[in-house]
Design an enzyme around this catalytic site. Structure first.
Site, mmCIF file in Angstrom:
data_model
loop_
_atom_site.group_PDB
_atom_site.id
_atom_site.type_symbol
_atom_site.label_atom_id
_atom_site.label_comp_id
_atom_site.label_asym_id
_atom_site.label_seq_id
_atom_site.Cartn_x
_atom_site.Cartn_y
_atom_site.Cartn_z
ATOM 1 N N ASP A 57 0.857 -1.189 0.000
ATOM 2 C CA ASP A 57 0.000 0.000 0.000
ATOM 3 C C ASP A 57 0.899 1.247 0.000
ATOM 4 O OD1 ASP A 57 -2.980 0.992 0.658
ATOM 5 O OD2 ASP A 57 -1.675 1.978 2.117
ATOM 6 N N HIS B 211 -7.205 -6.467 -0.630
ATOM 7 C CA HIS B 211 -6.145 -5.475 -0.478
ATOM 8 C C HIS B 211 -5.078 -5.874 0.543
ATOM 9 C CE1 HIS B 211 -4.253 -1.557 -0.615
ATOM 10 N NE2 HIS B 211 -4.383 -1.435 0.700
#
Length: 314
Positions: A108, A290
């Site tokens: 991320d 994610h």
């Protein structure tokens, strides 16, 4: 809690004008450093599943809480979180341990910093492994300006910049609720709700999908953010346009051996031109969302270790 997972006690290291809370394991493997860089809103603890196998494979594993997170410094000035400062922290961390370079792993926002590190300080990056966030092409317009045109003022990247302090206060007030609603997997597809997504999550009564981690694990995150607040991490977003300008004169090609790991269910799109900017890239996709290294720890570990072994053999 980290001590039980092959982490030593955290050390506060003075680097680059701040103190970074750093966990490490495998110091006996000195000379083979690998630095694991978390994203937002994460913590060094997000790499708990990766540390033991990396140590077993012979790596000195260094896991910082980056500036704004955990017990690391949280400067007040927004510009203290730009890409020069964030990458400068990692360079100074290498200097502290006496390493010329290292393998860097990012997830991320941590991936964004690792991409930036490879561009700004290429001699300090031996190899890189990034999860979720591919290389971001610079484009002709600053990133927030571009995102506002495409996705509107309620998109959370834009909201963080255009309404400073608003989301911070709501997330700080609802830290446990927000993190519990955010860390989910197998979330069913549905139409976007009106409003700002992160604020909606902080206020949502019902969490969708399944939890990514146990309550015991989530408590580590909740405790950290109830102490630190969210502003430090959000300030990374508030430097996106500044970063766009800072990278304007930098060679945009990442030449080091690179592994890119996508989650097939992630909302972040894959970058079709990745190999144009990262010519030595290998790409792997896992069946997850994610939070790749937490949703699929065994698959992530095997993918990373296999790739590192192949690189060492060449």
């Amino acid at each position: 809690m980290l001590d039980t997972l092959n982490f030593s006690k955290a050390t506060l290291l003075p680097v680059n004008g701040v103190d970074l809370e750093v966990f490490e394991a495998g110091r006996k493997n000195g000379g083979r450093p690998i630095v694991l860089c978390h994203g937002w809103p994460e913590h060094a603890y997000s790499w708990r599943h990766q540390v033991p196998p990396l140590v077993a494979a012979g790596y000195h594993v260094i896991v910082p809480n980056q500036r704004g997170y955990g017990n690391s410094s949280r400067p007040d000035e927004v510009m203290a979180y730009d890409i020069e400062h964030l990458t400068g922290d990692l360079v100074a961390l290498l200097d502290h341990y006496g390493y010329q370079d290292a393998t860097f792993v990012g997830h991320d926002w941590g991936a964004a910093v690792v991409w930036g590190l490879a561009l700004l300080h290429p001699s300090r990056v031996d190899k890189l492994i990034n999860l979720s966030l591919p290389y971001q092409e610079r484009g002709e317009a600053p990133w927030i300006e571009f995102l506002e045109q495409i996705l509107g003022s309620d998109y959370y990247f834009v909201h963080f910049n255009r309404q400073p302090g608003v989301a911070d206060a709501i997330l700080d007030k609802n830290a446990a609720h927000f993190l519990r609603n955010l860390y989910r997997k197998n979330v069913p597809l549905r139409a976007p709700e009106p409003g700002m997504a992160m604020i909606n999550l902080a206020k949502a009564e019902t969490a969708l999908g399944e939890p990514v981690m146990s309550d015991h694990e989530l408590a580590v995150y909740i405790s950290a953010f109830e102490k630190s607040g969210f502003t430090g991490g959000i300030n990374w977003y508030r430097n996106l346009d500044r970063n766009w300008h800072l990278l304007g004169d930098v060679d945009p090609i990442v030449r080091q051996p690179t592994l890119m790991i996508y989650g097939d269910q992630d909302v972040i799109p894959k970058f079709e031109k990745l190999a144009d900017f990262v010519p030595n890239v290998d790409i792997v996709s896992l069946d997850c969302g994610h939070w790749i290294q937490e949703e699929k720890p065994e698959e992530t570990n095997q993918t990373v270790l296999n790739w590192l072994a192949r690189q060492s053999a060449t």
